[in-house]
Design a protein around this motif. Structure first.
Motif, PDB file in Angstrom:
ATOM      1  N   ALA A  96     -41.412  10.129   2.684  1.00 46.61           N
ATOM      2  CA  ALA A  96     -41.096  11.005   1.528  1.00 46.61           C
ATOM      3  C   ALA A  96     -40.108  12.017   1.918  1.00 46.61           C
ATOM      4  O   ALA A  96     -40.153  12.303   3.102  1.00 46.61           O
ATOM      5  CB  ALA A  96     -42.311  11.616   0.987  1.00 46.61           C
ATOM      6  N   ILE A  97     -39.233  12.554   1.158  1.00 52.60           N
ATOM      7  CA  ILE A  97     -38.360  13.597   1.265  1.00 52.60           C
ATOM      8  C   ILE A  97     -38.582  14.634   0.335  1.00 52.60           C
ATOM      9  O   ILE A  97     -38.551  14.489  -0.779  1.00 52.60           O
ATOM     10  CB  ILE A  97     -36.973  13.138   1.443  1.00 52.60           C
ATOM     11  CG1 ILE A  97     -36.638  12.019   2.275  1.00 52.60           C
ATOM     12  CG2 ILE A  97     -35.769  14.319   1.520  1.00 52.60           C
ATOM     13  CD1 ILE A  97     -35.053  11.481   2.507  1.00 52.60           C
ATOM     14  N   VAL A  98     -38.550  15.845   0.951  1.00 51.82           N
ATOM     15  CA  VAL A  98     -38.751  17.158  -0.070  1.00 51.82           C
ATOM     16  C   VAL A  98     -37.651  17.997   0.288  1.00 51.82           C
ATOM     17  O   VAL A  98     -37.401  18.174   1.476  1.00 51.82           O
ATOM     18  CB  VAL A  98     -40.276  17.799   0.217  1.00 51.82           C
ATOM     19  CG1 VAL A  98     -40.117  19.225  -0.246  1.00 51.82           C
ATOM     20  CG2 VAL A  98     -41.260  17.063  -0.141  1.00 51.82           C
ATOM     21  N   ALA A 215     -44.401  16.883   1.576  1.00 60.17           N
ATOM     22  CA  ALA A 215     -43.573  15.514   1.896  1.00 60.17           C
ATOM     23  C   ALA A 215     -44.623  14.586   2.550  1.00 60.17           C
ATOM     24  O   ALA A 215     -44.739  13.450   2.322  1.00 60.17           O
ATOM     25  CB  ALA A 215     -42.656  15.782   2.788  1.00 60.17           C
ATOM     26  N   ARG A 216     -45.725  15.436   3.403  1.00 56.88           N
ATOM     27  CA  ARG A 216     -46.833  14.252   3.850  1.00 56.88           C
ATOM     28  C   ARG A 216     -47.674  13.637   2.709  1.00 56.88           C
ATOM     29  O   ARG A 216     -48.108  12.495   2.668  1.00 56.88           O
ATOM     30  CB  ARG A 216     -47.605  14.985   4.691  1.00 56.88           C
ATOM     31  CG  ARG A 216     -48.625  14.209   5.590  1.00 56.88           C
ATOM     32  CD  ARG A 216     -49.252  14.914   6.966  1.00 56.88           C
ATOM     33  NE  ARG A 216     -48.318  15.433   7.737  1.00 56.88           N
ATOM     34  CZ  ARG A 216     -47.681  16.648   7.930  1.00 56.88           C
ATOM     35  NH1 ARG A 216     -48.329  17.446   7.078  1.00 56.88           N
ATOM     36  NH2 ARG A 216     -47.018  16.849   8.839  1.00 56.88           N
ATOM     37  N   SER A 217     -48.079  14.606   1.793  1.00 56.89           N
ATOM     38  CA  SER A 217     -48.738  14.125   0.722  1.00 56.89           C
ATOM     39  C   SER A 217     -47.970  13.002  -0.277  1.00 56.89           C
ATOM     40  O   SER A 217     -48.855  11.956  -0.529  1.00 56.89           O
ATOM     41  CB  SER A 217     -49.045  15.204  -0.371  1.00 56.89           C
ATOM     42  OG  SER A 217     -50.031  16.058   0.344  1.00 56.89           O
ATOM     43  N   LEU A 218     -46.752  13.304  -0.232  1.00 54.12           N
ATOM     44  CA  LEU A 218     -45.853  12.069  -1.152  1.00 54.12           C
ATOM     45  C   LEU A 218     -46.057  10.726  -0.220  1.00 54.12           C
ATOM     46  O   LEU A 218     -45.778   9.763  -0.681  1.00 54.12           O
ATOM     47  CB  LEU A 218     -44.768  12.809  -1.323  1.00 54.12           C
ATOM     48  CG  LEU A 218     -44.435  13.895  -2.579  1.00 54.12           C
ATOM     49  CD1 LEU A 218     -43.152  14.449  -2.804  1.00 54.12           C
ATOM     50  CD2 LEU A 218     -45.323  13.555  -3.930  1.00 54.12           C
ATOM     51  N   ALA A 219     -45.634  11.025   0.868  1.00 52.75           N
ATOM     52  CA  ALA A 219     -45.598   9.930   1.854  1.00 52.75           C
ATOM     53  C   ALA A 219     -47.071   9.095   1.739  1.00 52.75           C
ATOM     54  O   ALA A 219     -46.939   7.833   1.483  1.00 52.75           O
ATOM     55  CB  ALA A 219     -45.332  10.271   3.205  1.00 52.75           C
ATOM     56  N   LEU A 247     -46.017   9.525  11.700  1.00 54.94           N
ATOM     57  CA  LEU A 247     -45.294   8.662  12.416  1.00 54.94           C
ATOM     58  C   LEU A 247     -44.129   9.752  13.019  1.00 54.94           C
ATOM     59  O   LEU A 247     -43.768   9.808  13.949  1.00 54.94           O
ATOM     60  CB  LEU A 247     -44.690   7.284  11.792  1.00 54.94           C
ATOM     61  CG  LEU A 247     -45.728   6.287  11.367  1.00 54.94           C
ATOM     62  CD1 LEU A 247     -44.994   5.308  10.920  1.00 54.94           C
ATOM     63  CD2 LEU A 247     -46.312   5.959  12.768  1.00 54.94           C
ATOM     64  N   ALA A 248     -43.503  10.362  11.782  1.00 50.40           N
ATOM     65  CA  ALA A 248     -42.237  11.204  12.212  1.00 50.40           C
ATOM     66  C   ALA A 248     -42.197  12.321  11.080  1.00 50.40           C
ATOM     67  O   ALA A 248     -42.595  12.071   9.875  1.00 50.40           O
ATOM     68  CB  ALA A 248     -41.017  10.648  12.209  1.00 50.40           C
ATOM     69  N   THR A 249     -41.898  13.496  11.633  1.00 49.31           N
ATOM     70  CA  THR A 249     -41.493  14.702  10.941  1.00 49.31           C
ATOM     71  C   THR A 249     -40.135  15.117  11.073  1.00 49.31           C
ATOM     72  O   THR A 249     -40.150  15.505  12.132  1.00 49.31           O
ATOM     73  CB  THR A 249     -42.472  15.788  10.932  1.00 49.31           C
ATOM     74  OG1 THR A 249     -43.704  15.091  10.429  1.00 49.31           O
ATOM     75  CG2 THR A 249     -42.096  16.966   9.802  1.00 49.31           C
ATOM     76  N   SER A 250     -39.199  15.190  10.257  1.00 42.06           N
ATOM     77  CA  SER A 250     -38.020  15.814  10.503  1.00 42.06           C
ATOM     78  C   SER A 250     -37.448  16.872   9.464  1.00 42.06           C
ATOM     79  O   SER A 250     -37.788  16.643   8.153  1.00 42.06           O
ATOM     80  CB  SER A 250     -36.780  14.759  10.824  1.00 42.06           C
ATOM     81  OG  SER A 250     -36.830  13.813   9.665  1.00 42.06           O
ATOM     82  N   VAL A 278     -41.013  12.994   6.062  1.00 43.51           N
ATOM     83  CA  VAL A 278     -42.206  12.669   6.627  1.00 43.51           C
ATOM     84  C   VAL A 278     -42.472  11.066   6.592  1.00 43.51           C
ATOM     85  O   VAL A 278     -42.379  10.545   5.283  1.00 43.51           O
ATOM     86  CB  VAL A 278     -43.344  13.279   6.190  1.00 43.51           C
ATOM     87  CG1 VAL A 278     -44.893  12.984   6.734  1.00 43.51           C
ATOM     88  CG2 VAL A 278     -42.966  15.114   6.312  1.00 43.51           C
ATOM     89  N   SER A 279     -42.917  10.477   7.672  1.00 46.74           N
ATOM     90  CA  SER A 279     -43.221   9.291   7.473  1.00 46.74           C
ATOM     91  C   SER A 279     -44.595   8.825   8.056  1.00 46.74           C
ATOM     92  O   SER A 279     -45.137   9.607   9.114  1.00 46.74           O
ATOM     93  CB  SER A 279     -42.515   8.459   8.404  1.00 46.74           C
ATOM     94  OG  SER A 279     -40.903   8.467   7.976  1.00 46.74           O
ATOM     95  N   VAL A 280     -45.388   8.081   7.259  1.00 44.38           N
ATOM     96  CA  VAL A 280     -46.669   7.897   7.753  1.00 44.38           C
ATOM     97  C   VAL A 280     -47.268   6.465   7.652  1.00 44.38           C
ATOM     98  O   VAL A 280     -46.503   5.821   7.275  1.00 44.38           O
ATOM     99  CB  VAL A 280     -47.657   8.712   6.787  1.00 44.38           C
ATOM    100  CG1 VAL A 280     -47.537  10.062   6.947  1.00 44.38           C
ATOM    101  CG2 VAL A 280     -47.521   8.087   5.288  1.00 44.38           C
TER     102      VAL A 280
END
Length: 287
Positions: A96-98, A215-219, A247-250, A278-280
């Motif tokens: 997800a991208i915010v 972004a994490r919630s959306l991912a 996995l990753a946050t940028s 964010v990627s989960v």
């Protein structure tokens, strides 16, 4: 032709020694061949008795050596086989991208001086830096939002690179400006009145946690949608969550804006948007 053997007393002594060696803890078979002198007139003597005697001697030597060697016990460890039960599951990932408007402008401004000596360059730089800092603080910048990111003093060479023509000193400051809508006016004051050069502006968040949480919630929701689609396609029911991994946050801010020393009055600086990605990875049981 005559074949001479050993004397009877010598033969008896050797036989006694061999029997004594066997009695000292070596269980073995003993081969004994009488070696009396054999004289055959007018006939060739057969070599078979000699070969048999040599073979017996070698057998006795091997048995004696084997008896003196210490015993070795080889133990083969028992293999323990453990079987792990693999539970059926659905493994998915979500992204997800915010995008949000930044609330922080980071201004990097430099000032420099060139003089005939290093000491003169540093003294002149100190005067210029004091003027710049005074103007920055007059804009309302707190001490915690103002810092030094670089300081340099060195020689200046001629075009041939062989002769030193002077010395240059430079000081780089960093300002955290919390109102991105008025950053243009701040730049104007820093350059026009403070004498700053090499000005660069970048944007970001004072606290990125809120955007990262969204972004994490959306991912995670994206991962669940994928898992539900996979379960439906496989004809099974989606169960509870087994594991979630971040996995990753940028963060991808807009490209920094370099203005140099040519900043116009009331300069308008485009702010743009900052992307937080964010990627989960989410594992679901099959219910």
């Amino acid at each position: 032709m005559a074949l001479e053997g050993k004397r009877p007393d010598q033969q008896h002594e050797e036989q006694s020694q061999a029997r004594q060696s066997i009695r000292q803890g070596h269980r073995a078979s003993f081969c004994y061949l009488p070696l009396r002198p054999v004289v055959v007139h007018g006939m060739r003597v057969s070599a078979a008795p000699v070969a048999i005697a040599i073979a017996c001697a070698l057998a006795v030597a091997a048995i004696v050596i084997a008896g003196t060697r210490p015993s070795t016990l080889f133990a083969i460890p028992s293999a323990t086989i453990s079987s792990a039960t693999i539970e059926p599951a659905i493994l998915t990932s979500g992204d997800a991208i915010v995008s949000r408007k930044p609330d922080l402008a980071v201004v990097s401004s430099g000032i420099e001086s060139q003089q005939s000596t290093a000491a003169a360059a540093q003294a002149d730089l100190e005067t210029k830096t004091a003027k710049l800092i005074s103007r920055i603080k007059a804009l309302g910048v707190a001490d915690k939002d103002l810092g030094t990111t670089g300081y340099w003093v060195g020689p200046v060479y001629s075009s041939t690179g062989q002769t030193i023509t002077g010395y240059r000193a430079s000081h780089q400051l960093q300002i955290r400006w919390h109102n991105v809508d008025t950053v243009g006016k701040a730049l104007d004051a820093i350059v026009q009145e403070g004498g700053a050069t090499n000005v660069t502006v970048s944007f970001g968040f004072g606290d990125p946690k809120s955007a990262q949480a969204e972004a994490r919630s959306l991912a995670i929701a994206d991962a669940r949608a994928k898992a539900q689609a996979m379960a439906s396609a496989a004809g099974v029911k989606l169960g509870q969550v087994i594991r979630i991994s971040d996995l990753a946050t940028s963060t991808r801010p807009p490209m920094p804006l370099s203005l140099g020393a040519a900043v116009k009055e009331d300069a308008q600086v485009p702010v743009g948007q900052v992307d937080v990605q964010v990627s989960v990875e989410v594992d679901y049981a099959i219910g």
